[in-house]
Design an enzyme around this catalytic site. Structure first.
Site, PDB file in Angstrom:
ATOM      1  CD  GLU A 145     -70.862 -12.027 -47.866  1.00  0.00           C
ATOM      2  OE1 GLU A 145     -69.772 -11.161 -47.606  1.00  0.00           O
ATOM      3  OE2 GLU A 145     -71.642 -12.274 -48.628  1.00  0.00           O
TER       4      GLU A 145
ATOM      5  NE  ARG B 273     -89.777  10.964 -67.813  1.00  0.00           N
ATOM      6  CZ  ARG B 273     -89.161  11.241 -69.033  1.00  0.00           C
ATOM      7  NH1 ARG B 273     -88.606  12.424 -69.203  1.00  0.00           N
ATOM      8  NH2 ARG B 273     -89.156  10.477 -70.218  1.00  0.00           N
TER       9      ARG B 273
ATOM     10  N   GLY C 150     -84.333   5.797 -67.941  1.00  0.00           N
ATOM     11  CA  GLY C 150     -83.219   5.672 -68.865  1.00  0.00           C
ATOM     12  C   GLY C 150     -82.280   6.821 -68.229  1.00  0.00           C
TER      13      GLY C 150
ATOM     14  CB  SER D 268     -62.351 -11.455 -45.037  1.00  0.00           C
ATOM     15  OG  SER D 268     -62.926 -11.027 -45.913  1.00  0.00           O
TER      16      SER D 268
ATOM     17  CG  LEU E   8     -55.893  -4.856 -42.618  1.00  0.00           C
ATOM     18  CD1 LEU E   8     -54.939  -5.597 -41.371  1.00  0.00           C
ATOM     19  CD2 LEU E   8     -57.334  -4.699 -41.683  1.00  0.00           C
TER      20      LEU E   8
ATOM     21  CD  GLU F  23     -63.503   1.489 -42.882  1.00  0.00           C
ATOM     22  OE1 GLU F  23     -63.767   1.452 -41.555  1.00  0.00           O
ATOM     23  OE2 GLU F  23     -63.200   2.435 -43.263  1.00  0.00           O
TER      24      GLU F  23
HETATM   25  C1  LIG Z   1     -62.381   0.941 -52.877  1.00  0.00           C
HETATM   26  C2  LIG Z   1     -61.901   0.241 -51.749  1.00  0.00           C
HETATM   27  C3  LIG Z   1     -61.084   0.751 -50.641  1.00  0.00           C
HETATM   28  C4  LIG Z   1     -60.486   0.153 -49.710  1.00  0.00           C
HETATM   29  N1  LIG Z   1     -59.738   0.791 -48.812  1.00  0.00           N
HETATM   30  C5  LIG Z   1     -58.818   0.110 -47.757  1.00  0.00           C
HETATM   31  C6  LIG Z   1     -58.114   0.567 -47.098  1.00  0.00           C
HETATM   32  O1  LIG Z   1     -57.818   1.785 -47.033  1.00  0.00           O
HETATM   33  N2  LIG Z   1     -57.119   0.002 -46.184  1.00  0.00           N
HETATM   34  C7  LIG Z   1     -57.169  -1.460 -46.279  1.00  0.00           C
HETATM   35  O2  LIG Z   1     -56.365  -2.104 -45.330  1.00  0.00           O
HETATM   36  N3  LIG Z   1     -58.101  -2.021 -47.237  1.00  0.00           N
HETATM   37  C8  LIG Z   1     -58.950  -1.305 -48.090  1.00  0.00           C
HETATM   38  N4  LIG Z   1     -59.963  -2.081 -48.704  1.00  0.00           N
HETATM   39  C9  LIG Z   1     -59.999  -3.513 -48.713  1.00  0.00           C
HETATM   40  C10 LIG Z   1     -61.376  -4.027 -48.203  1.00  0.00           C
HETATM   41  O3  LIG Z   1     -61.177  -3.888 -46.782  1.00  0.00           O
HETATM   42  C11 LIG Z   1     -61.081  -5.585 -48.550  1.00  0.00           C
HETATM   43  O4  LIG Z   1     -61.395  -5.714 -50.038  1.00  0.00           O
HETATM   44  C12 LIG Z   1     -62.218  -6.281 -47.580  1.00  0.00           C
HETATM   45  O5  LIG Z   1     -61.838  -6.485 -46.496  1.00  0.00           O
HETATM   46  C13 LIG Z   1     -62.441  -7.779 -48.351  1.00  0.00           C
HETATM   47  O6  LIG Z   1     -61.378  -8.523 -48.347  1.00  0.00           O
HETATM   48  P1  LIG Z   1     -60.739  -9.127 -49.926  1.00  0.00           P
HETATM   49  O7  LIG Z   1     -61.036  -7.944 -51.039  1.00  0.00           O
HETATM   50  O8  LIG Z   1     -59.544  -9.693 -49.704  1.00  0.00           O
HETATM   51  O9  LIG Z   1     -61.999 -10.275 -50.109  1.00  0.00           O
HETATM   52  P2  LIG Z   1     -62.096 -11.724 -49.408  1.00  0.00           P
HETATM   53  O10 LIG Z   1     -61.361 -11.730 -48.042  1.00  0.00           O
HETATM   54  O11 LIG Z   1     -61.111 -12.583 -50.300  1.00  0.00           O
HETATM   55  O12 LIG Z   1     -63.382 -12.220 -49.596  1.00  0.00           O
HETATM   56  C14 LIG Z   1     -64.004 -12.674 -50.805  1.00  0.00           C
HETATM   57  C15 LIG Z   1     -65.511 -13.126 -50.451  1.00  0.00           C
HETATM   58  O13 LIG Z   1     -65.604 -14.250 -49.999  1.00  0.00           O
HETATM   59  C16 LIG Z   1     -66.300 -13.790 -48.403  1.00  0.00           C
HETATM   60  N5  LIG Z   1     -65.668 -14.551 -47.201  1.00  0.00           N
HETATM   61  C17 LIG Z   1     -64.392 -14.523 -46.929  1.00  0.00           C
HETATM   62  N6  LIG Z   1     -64.097 -15.293 -45.759  1.00  0.00           N
HETATM   63  C18 LIG Z   1     -65.249 -15.503 -45.356  1.00  0.00           C
HETATM   64  C19 LIG Z   1     -66.033 -16.372 -44.397  1.00  0.00           C
HETATM   65  N7  LIG Z   1     -65.137 -17.124 -43.438  1.00  0.00           N
HETATM   66  N8  LIG Z   1     -67.194 -16.702 -44.486  1.00  0.00           N
HETATM   67  C20 LIG Z   1     -68.085 -16.448 -45.217  1.00  0.00           C
HETATM   68  N9  LIG Z   1     -67.451 -15.497 -46.473  1.00  0.00           N
HETATM   69  C21 LIG Z   1     -66.194 -15.101 -46.570  1.00  0.00           C
HETATM   70  C22 LIG Z   1     -66.094 -12.286 -48.366  1.00  0.00           C
HETATM   71  O14 LIG Z   1     -67.178 -11.864 -47.576  1.00  0.00           O
HETATM   72  C23 LIG Z   1     -66.189 -11.957 -49.812  1.00  0.00           C
HETATM   73  O15 LIG Z   1     -67.802 -11.962 -50.251  1.00  0.00           O
HETATM   74  C24 LIG Z   1     -60.610  -1.498 -49.723  1.00  0.00           C
HETATM   75  C25 LIG Z   1     -61.262  -2.060 -50.722  1.00  0.00           C
HETATM   76  C26 LIG Z   1     -61.885  -1.328 -51.941  1.00  0.00           C
HETATM   77  C27 LIG Z   1     -62.630  -1.979 -52.678  1.00  0.00           C
END
Ligand SMILES: Cc1cc2nc3c(=O)[nH]c(=O)nc-3n(C[C@H](O)[C@H](O)[C@H](O)COP(=O)(O)OP(=O)(O)OC[C@H]3O[C@@H](n4cnc5c(N)ncnc54)[C@H](O)[C@@H]3O)c2cc1C
Length: 383
Positions: A371, A272, A344, A133, A126, A367
């Site tokens: 926020e 400990r 440590g 997000s 996705l 997931e």
């Molecule tokens: C190890 C790992 C495994 C993952 N596995 C999958 C997977 O299998 N499939 C998949 O599809 N995705 C996967 N993801 C992606 C994950 O779901 C996204 O990283 C997550 O949804 C956040 O999206 P982003 O990284 O684009 O952050 P962004 O959406 O860019 O957000 C950046 C920051 O802004 C905040 N923010 C954004 N919009 C708003 C708003 N309207 N109001 C307030 N705050 C906001 C967010 O909360 C965050 O703090 C994975 C991520 C990781 C790190």
């Protein structure tokens, strides 16, 4: 009547997975983790135990259990290690559940039996480099051409997408425009190895190092028209539903980590010694342990409640968001406190709490970030 005691079958499963995690996962996982290696041998044994088939019907090779059983298994694995727990969580709730829920009889027959045995892993794509997000910002496209979907675009951070046993990735893609002028998003199954589908090298991550996370790219990638999952244009609704359920499972994973931090810390605080007596005899440490217990306990109740509503077929979006938000924040706090209690040694990778500390943070991100959970809860309150 309120009764959160586990039934006989759930308790038997929980005990079996607890023992497996303690006897098989715990001694081996540190080495995989330090090498950033995927634990094929452990995953194969999880498959042999039927864990990947827990919530699916026997007609598809599943165990005929329910989603709560899956959550219990994830919790017990995460008490010891989160990489194996997320491999199960993503393999089932993101890889197999969408096929079971939205797939045609042919798609189910083709994929589910192998996904249920863990012989094959599925992934869900996705997130994109430019949007996570705000998943409606999807830029990946799929157009129909001569009986095939032609997929173009990129996906980021996709779990289980590049292992030797990955069989498919379901990707969301823009397939047109709705009558209101919005993006029409659909889900398409792309089998591993399809020409035009490239899987990047594994990311170098802060935690979950024994779990497989990669970027994907699609360039003129052709799959048969029949690989559309469910109805055209329903991709957005499908992943919202998939993520609601997944959040309950991620909450279970977070509870496992929070509990694992507590287990390790109680043992350590008894052994400990400092200033001539065990550190746990200091109220400052005992109170930390008490607070860790409170977090694990309340977070567990939150996910049990969300799972209960889900299984009853009642709306559970708010409860799932509450459970995911609370449990992930409890996990992060417990991981920080566990490291502190270990002094440590808590900063040394050979101690499980160091791994837990590295693994906890992503629970507030994947997931749906914290926020996003707050947005969902506030929306349910009318804002
Ligand atoms: C190890 C790992 C495994 C993952 N596995 C999958 C997977 O299998 N499939 C998949 O599809 N995705 C996967 N993801 C992606 C994950 O779901 C996204 O990283 C997550 O949804 C956040 O999206 P982003 O990284 O684009 O952050 P962004 O959406 O860019 O957000 C950046 C920051 O802004 C905040 N923010 C954004 N919009 C708003 C708003 N309207 N109001 C307030 N705050 C906001 C967010 O909360 C965050 O703090 C994975 C991520 C990781 C790190």
């Amino acid at each position: 009547m309120l009764d959160y005691r586990l039934g006989e079958e759930h308790e038997a499963l929980r005990k079996t997975v607890e023992q497996f995690a303690r006897e098989v996962v715990a001694p081996a996982i540190g080495d995989y983790y330090e090498r950033d290696a995927f634990p094929y041998d452990i995953v194969r044994q999880m498959g042999d135990m039927g864990l990947f088939g827990l919530p699916f019907g026997e007609e598809h090779g599943g165990m005929g259990g329910d989603y709560f059983a899956l959550c219990l298994a994830i919790e017990e694995l995460a008490r010891v290690d989160s990489s194996v727990a997320i491999t199960l969580e993503a393999g089932v709730s993101l890889g197999a559940v969408p096929i079971a829920r939205f797939g045609t009889p042919e798609q189910k027959a083709e994929w589910l039996p192998r996904l249920c045995t863990g012989e094959m892993l599925g992934a869900f794509g996705l997130t994109e480099p430019g949007c996570g997000s705000d998943a409606g910002g999807t830029r990946t496209t799929a157009r129909l051409d001569d009986g095939s979907w032609v997929v173009d675009g990129t996906k980021a951070f996709i779990t289980n997408s590049g292992t030797d046993i990955t069989g498919l990735v379901t990707v969301t893609a823009v397939t047109g425009q709705t009558p209101e002028g919005r993006k029409e998003i659909s889900s398409i199954i792309v089998p591993a190895g399809t020409p035009g589908f490239t899987v990047a090298e594994k990311y170098s991550k802060v935690g979950w190092n024994a779990s497989d996370t990669r970027g994907l790219s699609f360039a003129g990638c052709r799959v048969p028209e029949e690989n559309l999952l469910g109805e055209r244009g329903r991709g957005f609704a499908q992943f919202l539903q998939t993520l609601d359920e997944g959040r309950v499972a991620i909450a279970a994973l977070a509870v496992g980590l929070a509990q694992g931090c507590l287990d390790e810390s109680v043992t350590y605080a008894k052994q400990r010694e400092a200033f001539g007596h065990p550190i746990g005899e200091n109220q400052a440490i005992a109170f930390k342990l008490a607070d860790m217990e409170v977090r694990a306990h309340t977070a567990r109740l939150a996910y049990y409640r969300a799972a209960e509503k889900m299984l009853r077929g009642e709306p559970f979006k708010k409860e799932a968001a509450i459970a995911k938000l609370h449990a992930s924040e409890c996990a992060v706090t417990n991981a920080r406190e566990a490291t502190q209690i270990h002094g440590g040694y808590g900063f040394m990778n050979e101690f499980p709490v160091a791994r837990m500390w590295r693994d906890a943070k992503v629970l507030e991100i994947g997931e749906g970030t914290s926020e996003v959970q707050r947005m969902l809860i506030a929306r349910e309150l009318g804002f």
